[in-house]
Structure formats: C-alpha cells, structure tokens
Design a protein around this motif. Structure first.
Motif, PDB file in Angstrom:
ATOM      1  N   MET A 190      26.267  47.017 -38.246  1.00  0.00           N
ATOM      2  CA  MET A 190      27.076  47.303 -37.062  1.00  0.00           C
ATOM      3  C   MET A 190      28.236  48.226 -37.441  1.00  0.00           C
ATOM      4  O   MET A 190      28.699  48.239 -38.584  1.00  0.00           O
ATOM      5  N   GLU A 191      28.726  48.982 -36.466  1.00  0.00           N
ATOM      6  CA  GLU A 191      29.796  49.953 -36.706  1.00  0.00           C
ATOM      7  C   GLU A 191      31.024  49.306 -37.328  1.00  0.00           C
ATOM      8  O   GLU A 191      31.656  49.864 -38.234  1.00  0.00           O
ATOM      9  N   GLY A 192      31.366  48.115 -36.866  1.00  0.00           N
ATOM     10  CA  GLY A 192      32.562  47.433 -37.362  1.00  0.00           C
ATOM     11  C   GLY A 192      32.527  47.159 -38.850  1.00  0.00           C
ATOM     12  O   GLY A 192      33.562  47.199 -39.527  1.00  0.00           O
ATOM     13  N   SER A 193      31.328  46.888 -39.379  1.00  0.00           N
ATOM     14  CA  SER A 193      31.250  46.613 -40.820  1.00  0.00           C
ATOM     15  C   SER A 193      31.373  47.901 -41.629  1.00  0.00           C
ATOM     16  O   SER A 193      31.786  47.868 -42.791  1.00  0.00           O
ATOM     17  N   GLY A 194      31.053  49.034 -41.015  1.00  0.00           N
ATOM     18  CA  GLY A 194      31.317  50.305 -41.671  1.00  0.00           C
ATOM     19  C   GLY A 194      32.808  50.574 -41.744  1.00  0.00           C
ATOM     20  O   GLY A 194      33.323  51.051 -42.769  1.00  0.00           O
ATOM     21  N   THR A 195      33.499  50.246 -40.656  1.00  0.00           N
ATOM     22  CA  THR A 195      34.961  50.386 -40.627  1.00  0.00           C
ATOM     23  C   THR A 195      35.614  49.522 -41.695  1.00  0.00           C
ATOM     24  O   THR A 195      36.417  49.995 -42.506  1.00  0.00           O
ATOM     25  N   GLN A 196      35.259  48.232 -41.707  1.00  0.00           N
ATOM     26  CA  GLN A 196      35.859  47.305 -42.662  1.00  0.00           C
ATOM     27  C   GLN A 196      35.395  47.609 -44.079  1.00  0.00           C
ATOM     28  O   GLN A 196      36.177  47.471 -45.039  1.00  0.00           O
ATOM     29  N   GLY A 197      34.152  48.053 -44.216  1.00  0.00           N
ATOM     30  CA  GLY A 197      33.640  48.380 -45.541  1.00  0.00           C
ATOM     31  C   GLY A 197      34.435  49.495 -46.182  1.00  0.00           C
ATOM     32  O   GLY A 197      34.794  49.411 -47.374  1.00  0.00           O
TER      33      GLY A 197
END
Length: 333
Positions: free
Chosen positions: A220-227
């Motif tokens: 999901m996009e959010g895990s790319g952000t947090q990653g």
C-alpha cells in the motif's frame, strides 16, 4: 406474464427449441432463432435465469475472487476478465477475499453457492492443501498469480523472480552501489520472489545484500511513505530505492520530497507493476510491466475452454515481466 409455452406456440416450434435458443445452443438455424426471438419480443417474454440454470445445468456465470476491489492493480485485471466473458454472453460475479484465509474461504463458498459454472481465483491466504482439495469438487477453477505444482495446468502466473531481477539490474547498470529496498509483506509468495530477484541481481554484480536497507511494506502507498521515512532516518546511505510495487514507490517519492530530496538526482526510485499512474508521476516512474490484463484474459480463456468448450488460444501459464524505462533513475556513471 408470458410463458415459454406461449413463445413456442407463437413461433411454431417446440419447447425444446425455445430452450435451445435461450441457452445459445449452436444447433439452431438462424431462421428458427429469429422466429423465437421475435416471438419473445412480441410477447415481452423475459427468461427466468434460475429456471434456465436448473434446466440446462449451466448458469452462464463465472465467479471471480480477488484480494481487493480498490487500487490501480485489480481494475485492469477485472476489466480484462469481464470483457472476455461479456463477448461470449457470460456474466461475472465478483467477491473479495482481502488476503484473509477465512474470508477467502467464505467467498469461494459463496461463489459456488451462486451456481457459478467456474471460478477464477486470485487468492493469497488459503492453503495449497485447501485448493488441491477444492480441485476435486465439481466446480472447475483456475488460479491467477498463484502456483501449485499439483495444479500446474490451471495456474497462470508472472515470473516475479525475473521481474525483481530486472528492476534491480537496471538500477545497478546506472552505476548505483547503495540500493535500499521496500518489499511487500514477506508472507506472500510474490513479495518473496521479487526480493529474491533483487538479491540475484546484487549477487551478479558482486554486491552483498544489506539487511539494514530493507523495509517490509504491505503493497500500500502508506507503507512506501513510512518505509522511506524509516530508511532515511536510519542514517544508512543509499542513492537508489527499489520498491516491490508502484503504490509503495509513489508513497516513497512523496515522502522523499518532504525531506527536500531531489528526484532523481539525489534519489532514484524503481517501481513494479506499471499501473496507469506511473507515467504521470514526477519524474515518470521506471517500473516493471505486469501484464495483468492479459493474464486475466488468459484465465477467462481457460474457463471458456474447459467449462464452455469454446475455441480459445493456446493456454499460456507463465507470463514474462518487462522493464519500462522512464525518468526516475539517475545515471551515476
């Protein structure tokens, strides 16, 4: 309300002939078919689909189980499948399993209960054993993006190892030596395979895989952000970031900009899937093409051939990924 008997009387044909017309049976002449359809139109007759199904043992409907109904990946897959069946007069019933074992099993049971003639299953959480046992039931099915050796003739998959390899190899070819990686959830086979391909490319260039530069996301996009935030804050230097899908890549791009990082000059980013929006990001995202629309159509062809005995192209079970080069990878050479 008009009955099938009244249709047969007006058309001057038998009840069996009317039934054959309603079920698109090929053993009816064009002239007879026209007489029957004209009589149905004149009388305002609407066939009862449930009665048709019971009479012909064919519902003309196919069950499709996907992981999610949202997002840029599943739309093209569902669109390709629905289009292939619509052209053959079949209808698709869609359910979502949300990558959860119990919900996937419930969805499969629901689709079977709706008298679907066959199933297309994009499942991740149910076990191989469950699917092998299901193959012994009366409802035929084809697996999409899942390989089980015992069911190899009904598995349509992408070579994810090859895709992961191509993604990282391209980054390496541009002179990057410090490469971070955001994976999908590593309990999923496609995430494991893409990471394996990443490691194979590093090994080919005599570079060790650095665990400190790995972040496990969830596609999901959010895990790319947090990653990206976690990798940036780890203080381990990297000039390129390979992501296991495009949604996480775009999340990472947005996050990098929040830190004032110039893309691609200070950070190159690679995606995977080649979903529609990747050509519209800034910079346009280099990625790996995942031909999911064509794979969905191939799954539909399997059902049309095996269930409805239609003439279809030869079954292709393994699809090859392709590198799509855009402007998100900076050449350091």
């Amino acid at each position: 309300m008009a009955t099938i008997y009244e249709v047969s009387k007006l058309a001057g044909v038998s009840l069996a002939t009317v039934s054959r017309v309603m079920n698109n049976n090929a053993n009816v002449s064009d002239a007879t078919r026209k007489k029957v359809t004209s009589a149905m139109t004149e009388l305002g007759y609407r066939p009862n689909s449930i009665a048709q199904s019971l009479a012909s043992n064919c519902s003309n409907s196919v069950g499709l189980l996907v992981s999610e109904l949202s997002g840029p990946f599943y739309g093209p897959m569902m669109g390709g499948i629905e289009d292939a069946f619509r052209n053959q007069g079949k209808h698709v019933i869609i359910a979502a399993g949300h990558s959860d074992k119990e919900r996937e099993e419930q969805a499969i049971e629901f689709l079977i209960s709706r008298n679907c003639d066959g199933l297309i299953l994009h499942v991740e959480a149910v076990s191989d054993e469950y699917l092998i046992n299901l193959s012994k039931s009366e409802t035929p099915f084809v697996l999409l993006n899942r390989f089980i050796a015992e069911l190899a003739d009904r598995c349509i998959v992408l070579d994810n190892v090859r895709g992961g390899y191509l993604a990282t190899k391209h980054v390496l070819e541009q002179g990057h030596k410090h490469i971070a990686y955001i994976s999908g959830p590593l309990w999923k086979k496609d995430a494991q395979d893409r990471l394996l391909g990443h490691k194979k490319a590093l090994q080919e260039y005599d570079m060790a895989f650095d665990e400190t530069l790995l972040y496990e996301g969830d596609f999901m996009e959010g895990s790319g952000t947090q990653g990206y935030i976690d990798l940036h804050n780890s203080a381990h230097h990297f000039s390129a970031l390979v992501c296991a899908n495009d949604e996480m890549a775009t999340g990472a791009m947005a996050s990098a900009r929040e830190f004032g990082i110039a893309l691609p000059e200070q950070l190159s980013i690679m995606g995977f899937d080649n979903v529609l929006f990747t050509r519209h990001t800034y910079p346009p995202l280099s990625t790996i093409d995942y031909p999911i629309n064509n794979m969905g159509r191939m799954a539909a062809s399997w059902i049309l051939s095996e269930v409805y005995r239609k003439q279809t192209p030869q079954l292709q079970t393994i699809f090859e990924p392709e590198l799509v080069i855009r402007q998100s990878i900076f050449n350091k050479r």
